[in-house]
Design a protein around this motif. Structure first.
Motif, PDB file in Angstrom:
ATOM      1  N   ASN A  59      13.062  -2.083 -18.796  1.00  0.00           N
ATOM      2  CA  ASN A  59      12.899  -0.713 -18.322  1.00  0.00           C
ATOM      3  C   ASN A  59      11.424  -0.312 -18.388  1.00  0.00           C
ATOM      4  O   ASN A  59      10.603  -1.021 -18.968  1.00  0.00           O
ATOM      5  CB  ASN A  59      13.728   0.254 -19.176  1.00  0.00           C
ATOM      6  N   GLY A  60      11.111   0.855 -17.854  1.00  0.00           N
ATOM      7  CA  GLY A  60       9.753   1.387 -17.975  1.00  0.00           C
ATOM      8  C   GLY A  60       8.731   0.686 -17.126  1.00  0.00           C
ATOM      9  O   GLY A  60       7.590   0.492 -17.542  1.00  0.00           O
ATOM     10  N   GLY A  61       9.123   0.268 -15.919  1.00  0.00           N
ATOM     11  CA  GLY A  61       8.201  -0.454 -15.053  1.00  0.00           C
ATOM     12  C   GLY A  61       7.093   0.425 -14.489  1.00  0.00           C
ATOM     13  O   GLY A  61       7.231   1.647 -14.371  1.00  0.00           O
ATOM     14  N   ARG A  62       5.976  -0.219 -14.139  1.00  0.00           N
ATOM     15  CA  ARG A  62       4.866   0.417 -13.439  1.00  0.00           C
ATOM     16  C   ARG A  62       4.368  -0.524 -12.359  1.00  0.00           C
ATOM     17  O   ARG A  62       4.414  -1.740 -12.514  1.00  0.00           O
ATOM     18  CB  ARG A  62       3.717   0.739 -14.400  1.00  0.00           C
ATOM     19  N   TRP A  63       3.873   0.063 -11.276  1.00  0.00           N
ATOM     20  CA  TRP A  63       3.267  -0.715 -10.204  1.00  0.00           C
ATOM     21  C   TRP A  63       1.764  -0.791 -10.438  1.00  0.00           C
ATOM     22  O   TRP A  63       1.135   0.163 -10.867  1.00  0.00           O
ATOM     23  CB  TRP A  63       3.514  -0.047  -8.852  1.00  0.00           C
ATOM     24  N   LEU A  64       1.190  -1.951 -10.126  1.00  0.00           N
ATOM     25  CA  LEU A  64      -0.261  -2.129 -10.216  1.00  0.00           C
ATOM     26  C   LEU A  64      -0.729  -2.887  -8.991  1.00  0.00           C
ATOM     27  O   LEU A  64      -0.192  -3.954  -8.665  1.00  0.00           O
ATOM     28  CB  LEU A  64      -0.644  -2.912 -11.485  1.00  0.00           C
ATOM     29  N   SER A  65      -1.716  -2.333  -8.292  1.00  0.00           N
ATOM     30  CA  SER A  65      -2.217  -2.996  -7.096  1.00  0.00           C
ATOM     31  C   SER A  65      -3.646  -2.537  -6.819  1.00  0.00           C
ATOM     32  O   SER A  65      -4.312  -1.987  -7.702  1.00  0.00           O
ATOM     33  CB  SER A  65      -1.302  -2.706  -5.904  1.00  0.00           C
ATOM     34  N   ASN A  66      -4.104  -2.780  -5.589  1.00  0.00           N
ATOM     35  CA  ASN A  66      -5.458  -2.389  -5.205  1.00  0.00           C
ATOM     36  C   ASN A  66      -5.412  -1.418  -4.024  1.00  0.00           C
ATOM     37  O   ASN A  66      -4.348  -1.184  -3.434  1.00  0.00           O
ATOM     38  CB  ASN A  66      -6.314  -3.624  -4.899  1.00  0.00           C
ATOM     39  N   PRO A  67      -6.540  -0.822  -3.642  1.00  0.00           N
ATOM     40  CA  PRO A  67      -6.527   0.196  -2.593  1.00  0.00           C
ATOM     41  C   PRO A  67      -5.978  -0.269  -1.245  1.00  0.00           C
ATOM     42  O   PRO A  67      -5.381   0.518  -0.514  1.00  0.00           O
ATOM     43  CB  PRO A  67      -8.002   0.595  -2.481  1.00  0.00           C
ATOM     44  N   SER A  68      -6.175  -1.547  -0.899  1.00  0.00           N
ATOM     45  CA  SER A  68      -5.683  -2.043   0.393  1.00  0.00           C
ATOM     46  C   SER A  68      -4.161  -2.012   0.447  1.00  0.00           C
ATOM     47  O   SER A  68      -3.561  -1.585   1.443  1.00  0.00           O
ATOM     48  CB  SER A  68      -6.197  -3.462   0.641  1.00  0.00           C
ATOM     49  N   VAL A  69      -3.515  -2.464  -0.620  1.00  0.00           N
ATOM     50  CA  VAL A  69      -2.052  -2.439  -0.676  1.00  0.00           C
ATOM     51  C   VAL A  69      -1.553  -1.006  -0.751  1.00  0.00           C
ATOM     52  O   VAL A  69      -0.541  -0.645  -0.129  1.00  0.00           O
ATOM     53  CB  VAL A  69      -1.548  -3.262  -1.870  1.00  0.00           C
ATOM     54  N   LYS A  70      -2.257  -0.184  -1.500  1.00  0.00           N
ATOM     55  CA  LYS A  70      -1.894   1.240  -1.583  1.00  0.00           C
ATOM     56  C   LYS A  70      -1.875   1.870  -0.195  1.00  0.00           C
ATOM     57  O   LYS A  70      -0.959   2.656   0.139  1.00  0.00           O
ATOM     58  CB  LYS A  70      -2.899   1.960  -2.481  1.00  0.00           C
ATOM     59  N   ARG A  71      -2.868   1.557   0.630  1.00  0.00           N
ATOM     60  CA  ARG A  71      -2.922   2.086   1.996  1.00  0.00           C
ATOM     61  C   ARG A  71      -1.697   1.669   2.807  1.00  0.00           C
ATOM     62  O   ARG A  71      -1.063   2.508   3.477  1.00  0.00           O
ATOM     63  CB  ARG A  71      -4.197   1.588   2.697  1.00  0.00           C
ATOM     64  N   VAL A  72      -1.333   0.391   2.707  1.00  0.00           N
ATOM     65  CA  VAL A  72      -0.190  -0.107   3.469  1.00  0.00           C
ATOM     66  C   VAL A  72       1.097   0.582   3.039  1.00  0.00           C
ATOM     67  O   VAL A  72       1.908   1.006   3.879  1.00  0.00           O
ATOM     68  CB  VAL A  72      -0.066  -1.635   3.298  1.00  0.00           C
ATOM     69  N   LEU A  73       1.294   0.704   1.736  1.00  0.00           N
ATOM     70  CA  LEU A  73       2.529   1.313   1.232  1.00  0.00           C
ATOM     71  C   LEU A  73       2.625   2.785   1.619  1.00  0.00           C
ATOM     72  O   LEU A  73       3.704   3.294   1.926  1.00  0.00           O
ATOM     73  CB  LEU A  73       2.590   1.169  -0.290  1.00  0.00           C
ATOM     74  N   ALA A  74       1.466   3.470   1.571  1.00  0.00           N
ATOM     75  CA  ALA A  74       1.461   4.894   1.898  1.00  0.00           C
ATOM     76  C   ALA A  74       1.601   5.151   3.390  1.00  0.00           C
ATOM     77  O   ALA A  74       1.868   6.278   3.805  1.00  0.00           O
ATOM     78  CB  ALA A  74       0.181   5.542   1.374  1.00  0.00           C
ATOM     79  N   ALA A  75       1.426   4.104   4.218  1.00  0.00           N
ATOM     80  CA  ALA A  75       1.523   4.258   5.674  1.00  0.00           C
ATOM     81  C   ALA A  75       2.833   3.715   6.228  1.00  0.00           C
ATOM     82  O   ALA A  75       3.073   3.794   7.439  1.00  0.00           O
ATOM     83  CB  ALA A  75       0.352   3.541   6.347  1.00  0.00           C
ATOM     84  N   THR A  76       3.689   3.169   5.377  1.00  0.00           N
ATOM     85  CA  THR A  76       4.952   2.569   5.817  1.00  0.00           C
ATOM     86  C   THR A  76       6.114   3.510   5.508  1.00  0.00           C
ATOM     87  O   THR A  76       6.326   3.886   4.347  1.00  0.00           O
ATOM     88  CB  THR A  76       5.192   1.209   5.128  1.00  0.00           C
ATOM     89  N   GLN A  77       6.878   3.865   6.523  1.00  0.00           N
ATOM     90  CA  GLN A  77       8.002   4.766   6.331  1.00  0.00           C
ATOM     91  C   GLN A  77       9.216   4.029   5.766  1.00  0.00           C
ATOM     92  O   GLN A  77       9.432   2.846   6.052  1.00  0.00           O
ATOM     93  CB  GLN A  77       8.385   5.439   7.654  1.00  0.00           C
ATOM     94  N   LYS A  78      10.014   4.748   4.989  1.00  0.00           N
ATOM     95  CA  LYS A  78      11.256   4.165   4.465  1.00  0.00           C
ATOM     96  C   LYS A  78      12.200   3.797   5.605  1.00  0.00           C
ATOM     97  O   LYS A  78      12.856   2.762   5.576  1.00  0.00           O
ATOM     98  CB  LYS A  78      11.953   5.159   3.533  1.00  0.00           C
ATOM     99  N   ALA A  79      12.282   4.660   6.563  1.00  0.00           N
ATOM    100  CA  ALA A  79      13.075   4.416   7.768  1.00  0.00           C
ATOM    101  C   ALA A  79      12.350   5.071   8.932  1.00  0.00           C
ATOM    102  O   ALA A  79      11.607   6.040   8.762  1.00  0.00           O
ATOM    103  CB  ALA A  79      14.490   4.983   7.611  1.00  0.00           C
ATOM    104  N   ALA A  80      12.554   4.546  10.113  1.00  0.00           N
ATOM    105  CA  ALA A  80      11.817   5.020  11.284  1.00  0.00           C
ATOM    106  C   ALA A  80      12.044   6.509  11.530  1.00  0.00           C
ATOM    107  O   ALA A  80      13.151   7.026  11.394  1.00  0.00           O
ATOM    108  CB  ALA A  80      12.248   4.207  12.509  1.00  0.00           C
ATOM    109  N   ASN A  81      10.955   7.178  11.854  1.00  0.00           N
ATOM    110  CA  ASN A  81      10.983   8.589  12.279  1.00  0.00           C
ATOM    111  C   ASN A  81      11.491   9.558  11.209  1.00  0.00           C
ATOM    112  O   ASN A  81      11.994  10.632  11.524  1.00  0.00           O
ATOM    113  CB  ASN A  81      11.839   8.739  13.546  1.00  0.00           C
ATOM    114  N   THR A  82      11.341   9.172   9.935  1.00  0.00           N
ATOM    115  CA  THR A  82      11.777  10.079   8.857  1.00  0.00           C
ATOM    116  C   THR A  82      10.623  10.865   8.280  1.00  0.00           C
ATOM    117  O   THR A  82      10.824  11.928   7.687  1.00  0.00           O
ATOM    118  CB  THR A  82      12.449   9.281   7.727  1.00  0.00           C
TER     119      THR A  82
END
Length: 418
Positions: free
Chosen positions: A302-325
């Motif tokens: 339990n108690g997980g955290r995500w760790l990454s870099n700015p490039s991956v952060k950009r991709v994740l923040a630009a990808t929708q969970k489902a189209a047009n939501t």
């Protein structure tokens, strides 16, 4: 009477011999022989004797410090750490005099706790705290520029842009005051229970143990030359400049090693540890994110955290969970309800094209062992520095890293960042 650190080192050596005896028998899947049992019993008796000596030596050390009135209580120790000024320590080394004030209190207490005397002066990691304090002072001049002197604003010094250092802040367990190599036993499997019918015998079962988790001293350091005038300045802003410069190289070297160290001279980095779970997010989607989280749930972490870099952060923040939501995988600071931390310290995976890395895990499973806090040694006699009136300052720290349960981390290295 032996010194406290000598007793503890002797005890650690004998404990290792006992473990070697047991390990040999376990490897050969047999019980201890008569000679091995005798050796084990002898070592046990010797260790018990050393424990008695250790208690007496510790008692005498504490008593002597109480009699001289210089013992620092646990409650006050953190306050002492915060009051240590790095430049005061360097100046004392340059002038060849003893420490005073909070620096002296910290050094004395650290030597008492570790049983070791520093080559130079012990200083706390808190003395390298680089958290910014915002200051806003407006100054404008519109006329008579020729008679208005320049204001030299050392407090607004513009330093370099550096990578965020995050590994310790993510929650790693820190062991301090270490002496010998550290061996931590690890449970593997235990007894089992089973249902039986009337008059049916139960099956026997027992406990087994995995390879122990080990840490051994590894050294990181920085060497810099400081001018005599810089060190002699009394401005606290100059202290900040010296502190930032030393802390940046020390902190970045340590943080990088904790993430991707090779395990040779450096600690073995998290990204290179065996047993880490893996997953794919080549085409980022909500299902893939949930499957990564599931991997930790399945091993009771339990108690997980995500760790990454700015490039991956950009991709994740630009990808929708489902189209047009209009709802995205990440809001930049969290994903699926778990915190997301980003830093350029997380390297991309080399290739053509390079792909981004993403880690998900319980970072309290990391163990950071510290044999020596930052040890500052000042040398005003190095030939080149001496000719200019300057001094060399060496900062060193001894530490290592291990992981309690590698399966508590999931590594992704195929995020498309093109």
């Amino acid at each position: 009477m032996k010194k406290l650190h000598e007793i503890r080192e002797a005890k650690a050596a004998k404990v290792k011999l006992m473990r070697d005896v047991i390990a040999k028998a376990d490897t050969e899947k047999r019980s201890l022989s008569a000679d091995e049992q005798a050796t084990f019993n002898t070592l046990k008796t010797e260790i018990e004797g050393l424990e008695g000596e250790e208690q007496r030596a510790q008692f005498m050390t504490d008593l002597e410090r109480r009699m001289t009135g210089d013992r620092v209580t646990e409650t006050d120790f953190s306050n002492v750490e915060r009051r240590v000024v790095l430049l005061d320590v360097i100046r004392a080394g340059m002038e060849g005099r003893a420490l005073d004030g909070a620096a002296a209190e910290f050094a004395q207490e650290t030597e008492r706790r570790t049983g070791k005397k520093a080559q130079g002066f012990y200083v706390p990691m808190a003395a390298f705290d680089t958290r910014p304090v915002e200051q806003r002072d407006a100054q404008t001049t519109t006329t008579a520029a020729g008679i208005v002197p320049d204001d030299f604003r050392a407090d607004q010094f513009i330093g370099p842009l550096r990578n965020a250092l995050v590994m310790r802040s993510l929650g790693a367990r820190v062991l301090t005051g270490l002496r010998g190599d550290v061996v931590i036993p690890k449970y593997k499997s235990g007894m089992t229970a089973g249902w039986v019918a009337e008059n049916e015998s139960l099956s026997t079962s027992g406990m087994s143990f995995d390879d122990p988790v080990t840490l051994k001293p590894r050294h990181v350091g920085a060497l810099t030359e400081l001018s005599r005038q810089l060190i002699q300045q009394s401005s606290p802003d100059i202290n900040g400049l010296v502190r930032d410069d030393l802390s940046a190289v020390m902190g970045q070297a340590l943080d990088s090693a904790l993430l991707s160290g090779d395990g040779v001279k450096q600690p073995l980095g998290l990204l290179n540890m065996t047993g880490i779970q893996t997953a794919s997010l080549a085409t980022p989607d909500w299902e893939g994110v949930l499957r990564i989280i599931e991997k930790l749930d399945l091993v009771n972490v339990n108690g997980g955290r995500w760790l990454s870099n700015p490039s991956v952060k950009r991709v994740l923040a630009a990808t929708q969970k489902a189209a047009n939501t209009g709802i995205y995988l990440s809001d930049g600071t969290s994903m699926a309800g778990y915190p997301l931390v980003t830093t350029n310290q997380v390297p991309n995976k080399a290739g053509t094209p390079a792909t981004g890395r993403l880690l998900f895990g319980d970072f309290t499973q990391l163990i950071l062992g510290i044999w020596s806090e930052v040890d500052i040694l000042v040398n005003p006699y190095a030939q080149d520095a001496f000719s200019k009136g300057n001094v060399l300052v060496r900062a060193m720290m001894t530490c290592d890293q291990a992981v309690r349960h590698p399966e508590a981390f999931v590594s992704v290295d195929d995020v498309s960042i093109a």
